[in-house]
Design an enzyme around this catalytic site. Structure first.
Site, PDB file in Angstrom:
ATOM      1  N   ALA C 237       6.888   5.119   6.797  1.00 22.88           N
ATOM      2  CA  ALA C 237       6.922   4.496   5.471  1.00 22.88           C
ATOM      3  C   ALA C 237       7.605   5.405   4.444  1.00 22.88           C
ATOM      4  O   ALA C 237       8.008   6.536   4.753  1.00 22.88           O
ATOM      5  CB  ALA C 237       5.510   4.149   5.031  1.00 22.88           C
ATOM      6  N   HIS C 238       7.682   4.921   3.220  1.00 20.59           N
ATOM      7  CA  HIS C 238       8.339   5.646   2.126  1.00 20.59           C
ATOM      8  C   HIS C 238       7.654   6.984   1.846  1.00 20.59           C
ATOM      9  O   HIS C 238       6.439   7.102   1.903  1.00 20.59           O
ATOM     10  CB  HIS C 238       8.326   4.793   0.858  1.00 20.59           C
ATOM     11  CG  HIS C 238       6.947   4.440   0.392  1.00 20.59           C
ATOM     12  ND1 HIS C 238       6.245   5.194  -0.522  1.00 20.59           N
ATOM     13  CD2 HIS C 238       6.122   3.435   0.738  1.00 20.59           C
ATOM     14  CE1 HIS C 238       5.075   4.650  -0.730  1.00 20.59           C
ATOM     15  NE2 HIS C 238       4.960   3.575   0.016  1.00 20.59           N
ATOM     16  N   ASN C 239       8.476   7.991   1.567  1.00 20.58           N
ATOM     17  CA  ASN C 239       7.994   9.307   1.127  1.00 20.58           C
ATOM     18  C   ASN C 239       7.179  10.071   2.168  1.00 20.58           C
ATOM     19  O   ASN C 239       6.498  11.041   1.845  1.00 20.58           O
ATOM     20  CB  ASN C 239       7.161   9.188  -0.164  1.00 20.58           C
ATOM     21  CG  ASN C 239       7.983   8.699  -1.340  1.00 20.58           C
ATOM     22  OD1 ASN C 239       8.136   7.494  -1.533  1.00 20.58           O
ATOM     23  ND2 ASN C 239       8.555   9.609  -2.088  1.00 20.58           N
ATOM     24  N   SER C 257       3.749   8.347   1.936  1.00 19.98           N
ATOM     25  CA  SER C 257       3.463   9.683   1.420  1.00 19.98           C
ATOM     26  C   SER C 257       2.534  10.514   2.292  1.00 19.98           C
ATOM     27  O   SER C 257       2.028  11.541   1.844  1.00 19.98           O
ATOM     28  CB  SER C 257       2.869   9.608   0.002  1.00 19.98           C
ATOM     29  OG  SER C 257       3.770   8.973  -0.871  1.00 19.98           O
TER      30      SER C 257
END
Lengths: 340, 340, 340
Positions: C237-239, C257
């Site tokens: 996923a993102h980050n 994250s």
């Protein structure tokens, strides 16, 4: 791009504390930021990170209390404000120019105004695409499929025939819509394919993640209502119905003919068995697959699914189980002695 | 298309009870059906829904007993009959015309009669494709790969070099066949790639779901026997062997060199550890990943995998565990008192 | 290709026991091998299989003790030696010739020496691709993305804009890099998309499996450090931040994250919740998703995650739980009697 802190604060309607002349050219999380970066604090849990960040400016909620050597911008919603700054500092990718790339293969389609069809796109006969929609490179769109206005279909997406897609739908790369449902009958030990002659109907403002797959119905429709958000690598089987604004995370498996209520949230690796109904506003934790209907506003966990609070107590107790077994054995011995 | 109930019943060899003149133009599930629709009842559990459906006609098994205001068609197998009606009412998508689309890039291939190669397909040298097989838009087929007769490869499928695929195989959109196995040795902390020089052999009448991935063998072959059905988003690692007629559902992970027996059924999110053998006719429940061999005809659940009946009892008991701990504490106190 | 056992042993620096003149033309596992094949024994557990194999030659570790009617080649590392033989006997697929296929659509890119761009590839403006890298058929590379030297991008991979990819990176078929993160805020019941303006940074010597998806950051970067190996159908996923040499298996979900330490190993169907840190060298078992940070060098299992040894004891004890409940009931009755 870069902007001064003053200009950023003006755009946000925020209140500045500190030097407002510094040029900001990048965004970063508090712990990653360097001089010239702007960051933000939304979750009070991370408040101590403001003290130690190297960011030149930090956006905080108006009631934040704490120390920071750099510049503070106070706003009502730091999270939303930061998103706005992001779109100011990092210019979004230019929307592809309208028109049809010469390498696209279009059999016979009805394209709205300002539609953009990328290189190597293949569109079969009878397709309709609404005004302003972008179809990225290498996409395939099957016969008689309809896509609404202002859609954004990223490259290498595959959509089969007779699918209906609403307005402002975003489909990330590699997603598949309208594949055959997994339906067979048995003749002896052999599986005989059941024709999957239904279709898929997707509402407005839906987002479909990368490499997610959505099967067409055996007959009738697989339905995804307005505002549903599907993460990457979700699997939606034939005849599933997903209610408005449901949010469904990676590796969720929705089995044939299950129905997911409005505003449901499903965590990664959860799912629902065939024909099960998950009530509105319910939350499914990871590794949860109900085999019976879930009442609305439930929070459930485990296989079989049970209330999350109960699941947590059972799990906590189970770590004490080996010791409990010893205590029971000791009790049995003591009791024998007493009886003797 | 539409047909009268009489014509439908004739096609099915069914017995009509009620008005046989109504025109039927669509199929629907009992609860979704409107006037003019035909529906069916197979699972007796849903029998009450016949009474309240708005369908004009319902197909039932010959021994069904119940009330319905519309027309009943009695047949031997209502489920199979309904699939037949589906193919009568909803004409299947026209098979693409035979021939090679001018945009296809074909290095040097041997194509059987009536093969259809769609737009933007890329076929490397030495490929053989059997009579009547359809290769959809945007597919990639690597060097020296062989595909049998009457296959149906949907758009944007990727098949690497030296793969062998049998007759009448269906591959849904976005699937990948022949990718490298996930094999490394460690040198210190670094992973060093083991060349994956084997291949994949797929039997006849296999179906492979959308975005499913099948790795080639490290050496030798990854084997999928005749009649196997893989759902969307299944992962088959290097050197796996899947026996005849196994049915494997979304998000099943088959680790390197495991072997799955004939007629095995694996539920969503299950899997098998490397080198494990799952015996013929066994069933794996969701979230089940055996790390030891599973005897044939087992039904297993959990990690580690255990008999499903035992799993269910343990899970049911575990909800009573917090209370049991209190009872044991009470027993200990009472016993202390008695001893005192 | 074929080679004599003598020539193979010479290449390996191995010691021959038996006839060294036999021609070897294929590799196979011990139980699958036929005359003319070479096989190997690495794991002593499979030692009995050497006695019954039909292989003409078997590579073993130098200290192996056992009986074999055919020819033995002793080496220091049988596993590594066998991989070397594989690349001798099965010539690797010829590297595509350098150059740009005429069907590729390249807006404006900087291509290093000996780069090979396959048919129907689409490359947007500002892309840089390093010396010797191969981009397979049907790939999409978005604007301003950079790929290092000697990379191998298989067909139908999609990479979005502004992504940075290091040297010697292998990306298997159908993978997606740089899709939008799954990020929304709520306005009432509706989800409002948070612009995902960050990017993805991939180090050197990374391998990305087929149909794996890697989201771009909300802002900043999703980072995959040097030497990381991702299996097929992994979701990043993102980050997310993945440390050096981590090895991550199919259906792992890394939520927004989270950060995965160096040399971590994650089994199939595991994951990590948002913002969680998994310490270096830790191992996550299947169906494990920590919601709190995991200390380094941990081996954890279950949801919620707990030490694997404890998980195993709890699971073993839980199978005895139904019986334990009966024992406690019996104790209660006995105690009542004693008190009475």
């Amino acid at each position: 791009m870069s902007m001064t802190i003053k200009d950023i604060a003006t755009e946000l309607g925020g209140v500045i504390e500190g030097d407002d002349t510094v040029e900001i050219s990048a965004l970063a999380a508090l712990q990653d930021a360097a001089a010239g970066d702007i960051s933000f604090l939304s979750n009070p849990r991370y408040s101590p990170a403001v003290g130690s960040t190297n960011a030149s400016a930090v956006i905080v909620n108006s009631d934040w209390q704490g120390e920071f050597a750099g510049t503070i911008i106070r706003v009502e919603n730091a999270d939303a404000a930061f998103s706005k700054v992001a779109s100011l500092i990092i210019p979004p990718v230019a929307k592809p120019v309208a028109g049809i790339h010469p390498s696209a293969v279009i059999e016979d389609a009805e394209l709205g105004e300002d539609v953009s069809i990328g290189p190597n796109v293949v569109i079969e006969r009878g397709v309709k695409i609404g005004r302003g929609t972008v179809v990225g490179a290498g996409c395939y769109i099957g016969a008689d499929t309809t896509v609404g206005v202002d859609g954004l279909i990223y490259p290498n997406v595959s959509i089969r025939e007779r699918v209906t897609i609403g307005d402002r739908v975003i489909i990330q790369l590699g997603a598949v819509v309208g594949s055959d449902g997994f339906g067979y009958t048995q003749e002896g030990l052999k599986w005989v394919k059941i024709p999957q002659v239904g279709t898929v109907e997707i509402g407005d403002d839906v987002e479909i993640g990368a490499n997610t797959t959505i099967d067409r119905a055996r007959f009738g429709k697989t339905v995804i209502e307005n505002g549903v958000k599907l993460d990457n690598q979700v699997q939606v089987a034939h005849n599933v119905h997903i209610g408005e604004n449901a949010a469904i995370v990676a590796f969720v498996a929705l089995a044939g003919s299950c129905s997911i209520g409005a505003n449901v949230q499903m965590a990664g690796h959860s799912g629902a068995a065939g024909h099960v109904h998950v009530g509105d506003y319910s939350v499914l934790m990871p590794y949860t697959a109900p085999t019976k209907d879930v009442p609305e506003k439930s929070v459930v966990s485990g296989f079989p699914a049970r209330p999350f609070a109960q699941y947590q107590k059972s799990m906590a107790a189970s770590t004490k189980l080996p010791k409990l077994m010893k205590r029971v054995s000791a009790l049995e011995r003591e009791l024998e002695k007493l009886k003797g």
